[in-house]
Write a protein that holds these residues in place. Sequence first.
Motif, PDB file in Angstrom:
ATOM      1  N   THR A   1       0.944  -1.175  -0.061  1.00 38.33           N
ATOM      2  CA  THR A   1      -0.066   0.070  -0.017  1.00 38.33           C
ATOM      3  C   THR A   1       1.038   1.245   0.104  1.00 38.33           C
ATOM      4  O   THR A   1       2.247   1.102   0.009  1.00 38.33           O
ATOM      5  CB  THR A   1      -0.868   0.034   1.436  1.00 38.33           C
ATOM      6  OG1 THR A   1      -0.205   0.056   2.489  1.00 38.33           O
ATOM      7  CG2 THR A   1      -1.522  -1.227   1.356  1.00 38.33           C
ATOM      8  N   VAL A   2       0.459   2.466  -0.053  1.00 39.68           N
ATOM      9  CA  VAL A   2       1.083   3.762   0.223  1.00 39.68           C
ATOM     10  C   VAL A   2       1.332   3.968   1.466  1.00 39.68           C
ATOM     11  O   VAL A   2       2.203   4.839   1.697  1.00 39.68           O
ATOM     12  CB  VAL A   2       0.264   4.940  -0.435  1.00 39.68           C
ATOM     13  CG1 VAL A   2      -0.212   4.675  -1.856  1.00 39.68           C
ATOM     14  CG2 VAL A   2      -1.110   5.141   0.208  1.00 39.68           C
ATOM     15  N   GLY A   3       1.052   3.162   2.493  1.00 36.77           N
ATOM     16  CA  GLY A   3       1.282   3.412   3.812  1.00 36.77           C
ATOM     17  C   GLY A   3       2.652   3.401   4.168  1.00 36.77           C
ATOM     18  O   GLY A   3       3.052   4.559   4.865  1.00 36.77           O
ATOM     19  N   PRO A   4       3.520   2.503   4.097  1.00 34.30           N
ATOM     20  CA  PRO A   4       4.899   2.238   4.556  1.00 34.30           C
ATOM     21  C   PRO A   4       5.696   3.500   3.597  1.00 34.30           C
ATOM     22  O   PRO A   4       6.559   4.178   4.435  1.00 34.30           O
ATOM     23  CB  PRO A   4       5.237   0.838   4.031  1.00 34.30           C
ATOM     24  CG  PRO A   4       4.155   0.026   3.952  1.00 34.30           C
ATOM     25  CD  PRO A   4       3.085   1.100   3.419  1.00 34.30           C
ATOM     26  N   MET A   5       5.345   3.705   2.634  1.00 33.55           N
ATOM     27  CA  MET A   5       6.308   4.810   1.851  1.00 33.55           C
ATOM     28  C   MET A   5       6.043   6.359   2.412  1.00 33.55           C
ATOM     29  O   MET A   5       7.078   7.030   2.597  1.00 33.55           O
ATOM     30  CB  MET A   5       6.041   4.717   0.289  1.00 33.55           C
ATOM     31  CG  MET A   5       4.830   5.062  -0.077  1.00 33.55           C
ATOM     32  SD  MET A   5       4.439   4.781  -1.787  1.00 33.55           S
ATOM     33  CE  MET A   5       4.609   3.049  -1.935  1.00 33.55           C
ATOM     34  N   LEU A   6       4.853   6.410   2.901  1.00 34.25           N
ATOM     35  CA  LEU A   6       4.324   7.787   3.284  1.00 34.25           C
ATOM     36  C   LEU A   6       4.835   7.983   4.791  1.00 34.25           C
ATOM     37  O   LEU A   6       5.307   9.137   5.147  1.00 34.25           O
ATOM     38  CB  LEU A   6       2.940   8.146   2.980  1.00 34.25           C
ATOM     39  CG  LEU A   6       2.374   8.339   1.746  1.00 34.25           C
ATOM     40  CD1 LEU A   6       0.909   8.456   1.624  1.00 34.25           C
ATOM     41  CD2 LEU A   6       2.883   9.525   1.119  1.00 34.25           C
ATOM     42  N   SER A   7       4.510   6.959   5.484  1.00 35.09           N
ATOM     43  CA  SER A   7       4.837   7.140   6.992  1.00 35.09           C
ATOM     44  C   SER A   7       6.250   7.097   7.081  1.00 35.09           C
ATOM     45  O   SER A   7       6.735   7.787   7.912  1.00 35.09           O
ATOM     46  CB  SER A   7       4.258   5.911   7.682  1.00 35.09           C
ATOM     47  OG  SER A   7       4.676   4.568   7.350  1.00 35.09           O
ATOM     48  N   SER A   8       7.106   6.535   6.453  1.00 36.38           N
ATOM     49  CA  SER A   8       8.628   6.482   6.515  1.00 36.38           C
ATOM     50  C   SER A   8       9.265   7.870   6.043  1.00 36.38           C
ATOM     51  O   SER A   8      10.096   8.429   6.488  1.00 36.38           O
ATOM     52  CB  SER A   8       9.214   5.152   5.688  1.00 36.38           C
ATOM     53  OG  SER A   8       8.988   5.289   4.381  1.00 36.38           O
ATOM     54  N   ALA A   9       8.672   8.429   4.916  1.00 37.35           N
ATOM     55  CA  ALA A   9       9.128   9.699   4.480  1.00 37.35           C
ATOM     56  C   ALA A   9       8.919  10.792   5.445  1.00 37.35           C
ATOM     57  O   ALA A   9       9.636  11.774   5.576  1.00 37.35           O
ATOM     58  CB  ALA A   9       8.373   9.880   3.076  1.00 37.35           C
ATOM     59  N   MET A  10       7.559  10.799   6.058  1.00 42.29           N
ATOM     60  CA  MET A  10       7.331  11.794   7.015  1.00 42.29           C
ATOM     61  C   MET A  10       7.713  11.617   8.397  1.00 42.29           C
ATOM     62  O   MET A  10       7.537  12.555   9.401  1.00 42.29           O
ATOM     63  CB  MET A  10       5.964  12.237   6.892  1.00 42.29           C
ATOM     64  CG  MET A  10       5.627  12.726   5.483  1.00 42.29           C
ATOM     65  SD  MET A  10       3.822  13.231   5.222  1.00 42.29           S
ATOM     66  CE  MET A  10       2.966  11.622   5.268  1.00 42.29           C
ATOM     67  N   GLY A  11       7.712  10.245   8.908  1.00 50.42           N
ATOM     68  CA  GLY A  11       7.627  10.042  10.305  1.00 50.42           C
ATOM     69  C   GLY A  11       6.360   9.900  11.028  1.00 50.42           C
ATOM     70  O   GLY A  11       6.523  10.301  12.197  1.00 50.42           O
TER      71      GLY A  11
END
Length: 620
Positions: free
Chosen positions: A563-573
Amino acid sequence: MVKNSSLRGRPSNASMRASIIEASEHPTPTPVKETAELPKPVKTGEGRSSASSNASPFATLCVGGATRFPWVLSSPGAAEAQPSPAQSSPTRASDRIDMTFRSLLQDRLDAARCQLKIPGLTQSVRWYLETEIRRIEGKLAEEKDVAGVNKVKQPEAYTQPFCDFLIQNPTVFHAVDYFARKLTDAGFKKLSERSSWTSEVEKGGKYFVERNGSSLIAFTVGKAYKGGHGIAMVAAHVDALTARLKPVSSKKTAAGYVQLGVAPYAGALNTTWWDRDLSIGGRVLVKDPQSGKITTKLVKLGWPIARIPTLAPHFGIGMIGQNNAETQAVPIIGLESSDNNEAIIDDWKATTLGGAGTFVATQPPRLVRAIAGELSIKDYSTIVNWELELYDSQVAQTGGLDKEFIFAGRIDDKLCSWSAIEGLLAASPAEDSGTVNLVGCFDDEEIGSLLRQGARGNFLPSVVERLCESLSDKYGANVLSQTYANSFLISADVCHAVNPNFLGSYLENHSPSLNVGLAVSADSNGHMTTDSVSTALLTRIAEKCGSKLQLFMIRNDSRSGGTVGPMLSSAMGVRAIDAGIPQLSMHSIRATTGSLDPGLGAKLFAGFFDHFEEVDKEFE
């Protein structure tokens, strides 16, 4: 048999069917809540009343053993506080809530919370109390909706509007354009990435911004927002599996058939695409001959123009797993021997300017004519380029004996995107809200999100940075990092509903059902963002807005999606969770979801926006 405790409390098929039929006949119904859903209070010692036949275990416990918990149903004036028939059927929107009844519910909630503190409670009594607390919290949330504090409708009211959305917006460009128009109608202001936002974004405002015409981010700013406060975010993707026209889509005719050169987007052109009625749509770039400016026009043909024919089994060659996507999955779009073919080709040659040097000279002449006719373009050479794709032309519709299903194409993941936008529009945060509510609908998730309009690009982080700069007195790295730390993301992508024909492929106790609610997706290898903290936070929000959550996890011998979750949460913390609406037949050209699921998604997302600021304080 797959165990799933979340099936308890599901509405009956008959009532569901009646509700959906009613909603389809009246697209914008006024929500009505029945205050009789909770049992009426009875005086201590009177025993069970006729109104308590459908009471919860806790209500039965209190009525049958009132001497043990005398204060639960014997609040001052409780027996006299029942709404009259006239009160339960108000004629004015401002009178929809009987405040006395609401006060009674709140008294019962407070009493149940106090009882939980009593030492020595048995496990069963504690379970009854906790269940009743959640039930009353949900009832109060529903009553708040009816009062007009927020605009969430009953789930069945969203069924036909979602089907209409799928029918009218077959491509990613149409879907984003639909969202933009809907947001504009709701008072949102469109921002441009190419302009400064410092003088445009204000507290209490509503905004949206597009990228590439295929991704969109919308947000509302609380009136009490301050730099460093958190953002309640829902991120979904709006692209779907499809077959896109190649840059040169003309192909040599074969055996008298006119064929179309297409390439699969993600996993399209699989076996479910064969023998389907396919139409075509997308965006067309058109140059104005006078000004020289290039504008974008959206197009969709209103009839099937393509088909990928299978080979009959009589030839002794099976179709499944045997076809070549380049040479055997080629759509046919007409016959070379059509009566008017020669006239069309002559007309094409006569009206095309620039000859072989134009873009349209590389496309099938009859297709160019059809697209130009749909857009009322007379000079074909003004078409400087296009991005067109095939889509299943069969309409989205409800199905099942009691209309409990939605059968449609492109459910993944226009479903969660649509519900998230609906939730944002229905939410009504407190007057003194200090947060930003945000929905991001991203393109290219199905192919890895690596393009600039994908979630792996800088679209969402740049929007957060720019709104923080516009709303902060002293903007810098400290404010931005503080904002991310105080924020929370729901990565909303569809998940797998349990398939009754393949129960052995599902993990026991982690198999979501339709028409129940969103499912929290977990993965031990980091393909999902879900953890214990994010699960606990979303669970509290679900309790407050009267929603149910399910669980999904794959078996150890299966492959997990992403999903888009891991890439977004890791990019923004930011803290994050993966939670999506269940569907059957993911990545098929036609899929199935529950007829109540679009509305259940909107309800949960609206509740997230309304309650995040309050619930987040419990996790500091």
